[in-house]
Design a protein around this motif. Structure first.
Motif, short mmCIF file in Angstrom:
data_model
loop_
_atom_site.label_atom_id
_atom_site.label_comp_id
_atom_site.label_asym_id
_atom_site.label_seq_id
_atom_site.Cartn_x
_atom_site.Cartn_y
_atom_site.Cartn_z
N TRP A 67 0.88 -1.17 0.00
CA TRP A 67 0.00 0.00 0.00
C TRP A 67 0.91 1.21 0.00
O TRP A 67 1.91 1.25 0.70
N LEU A 68 0.58 2.23 -0.78
CA LEU A 68 1.42 3.41 -0.88
C LEU A 68 1.12 4.34 0.29
O LEU A 68 -0.03 4.71 0.52
N GLN A 69 2.17 4.70 1.03
CA GLN A 69 2.05 5.54 2.22
C GLN A 69 3.08 6.65 2.14
O GLN A 69 4.00 6.61 1.33
N ALA A 70 2.94 7.64 3.01
CA ALA A 70 3.94 8.70 3.15
C ALA A 70 4.60 8.54 4.50
O ALA A 70 3.95 8.17 5.48
N GLY A 71 5.89 8.82 4.57
CA GLY A 71 6.61 8.77 5.83
C GLY A 71 7.67 7.69 5.84
O GLY A 71 7.86 6.96 4.87
N GLY A 72 8.35 7.60 6.95
CA GLY A 72 9.42 6.62 7.08
C GLY A 72 10.78 7.26 6.92
O GLY A 72 10.91 8.46 6.75
N ARG A 73 11.79 6.42 6.95
CA ARG A 73 13.18 6.91 6.96
C ARG A 73 13.95 6.62 5.68
O ARG A 73 15.05 7.10 5.52
N GLN A 74 13.39 5.82 4.80
CA GLN A 74 14.08 5.51 3.55
C GLN A 74 13.59 6.42 2.43
O GLN A 74 12.53 7.03 2.54
N ASP A 75 14.35 6.48 1.36
CA ASP A 75 13.96 7.29 0.21
C ASP A 75 12.73 6.67 -0.46
O ASP A 75 12.44 5.48 -0.30
N SER A 76 12.02 7.47 -1.20
CA SER A 76 10.85 6.99 -1.95
C SER A 76 11.28 5.92 -2.94
O SER A 76 12.39 5.97 -3.48
N PRO A 77 10.39 4.97 -3.20
CA PRO A 77 10.73 3.95 -4.20
C PRO A 77 10.79 4.55 -5.60
O PRO A 77 10.12 5.54 -5.90
N VAL A 78 11.59 3.94 -6.45
CA VAL A 78 11.65 4.33 -7.85
C VAL A 78 10.36 3.86 -8.51
O VAL A 78 9.91 2.73 -8.28
N MET A 79 9.77 4.73 -9.31
CA MET A 79 8.53 4.41 -10.02
C MET A 79 8.70 4.71 -11.50
O MET A 79 9.40 5.64 -11.88
#
Length: 163
Positions: free
Chosen positions: A47-59
């Motif tokens: 599920w796509l979410q906002a937040g966390g400590r890692q960079d955004s996934p490549v899309m």
């Protein structure tokens, strides 16, 4: 639509997407079955979410078409063992699917072209803007929000193409 935006984004490309906050850009993340939200939901993977400590996934943004004020794409994450396509659940949540047949495209509404990328609204095929449902506090202490097209606070995003 601005000619510079059209020249840079009216095509297929690979990018990262970030939620835009007042003073920073918040990475997106894919949920894991081990996540636990304060309001009782335990999501499945991707599920796509906002937040966390890692960079955004490549899309991958696969260009579909455009109107005077919107760019239309099919959005996927590469690999694992095949690409997963961004779709919407029955409740309006954004998630990546490989078993379901996702045919609807996403609309990018350009707001501003910056040095970092394109500030925009993300809309579903019906034109509903993506909003965030905040999970405060998330069990790991990070700020985390689920993304939804039917409820939540409407967000702006940064679409940052990879070189």
């Amino acid at each position: 639509m601005d000619e510079d935006i059209q020249a840079a984004f009216a095509m297929s490309f690979r990018a990262r997407l970030y939620l835009r906050a007042v003073d920073r850009y918040i990475p997106l993340r894919l949920s894991r079955g081990s996540d636990k939200f304060s309001w009782g939901i335990t999501p499945e993977d991707d599920w796509l979410q906002a937040g966390g400590r890692q960079d955004s996934p490549v899309m991958d943004f696969h260009y579909h078409s455009q109107t005077d004020d919107r760019l239309h794409y099919h959005i996927s994450v590469p690999g694992r063992p095949q690409a997963k396509t961004l779709g919407i659940s029955r409740n309006g949540y954004l998630g990546f699917y490989w078993h379901a047949d996702v045919t609807d495209y996403w609309k990018i509404e350009p707001l501003e072209l910056t040095d970092e990328g394109l500030v925009c609204h993300l809309r579903d095929h019906r034109g509903y803007r993506v909003g965030a449902l905040e999970d405060t506090p998330h069990r790991n202490g990070d700020w985390v929000a689920l993304l939804n097209v039917e409820e939540g606070q409407v967000c702006t995003f940064l679409l940052a193409p990879l070189d």
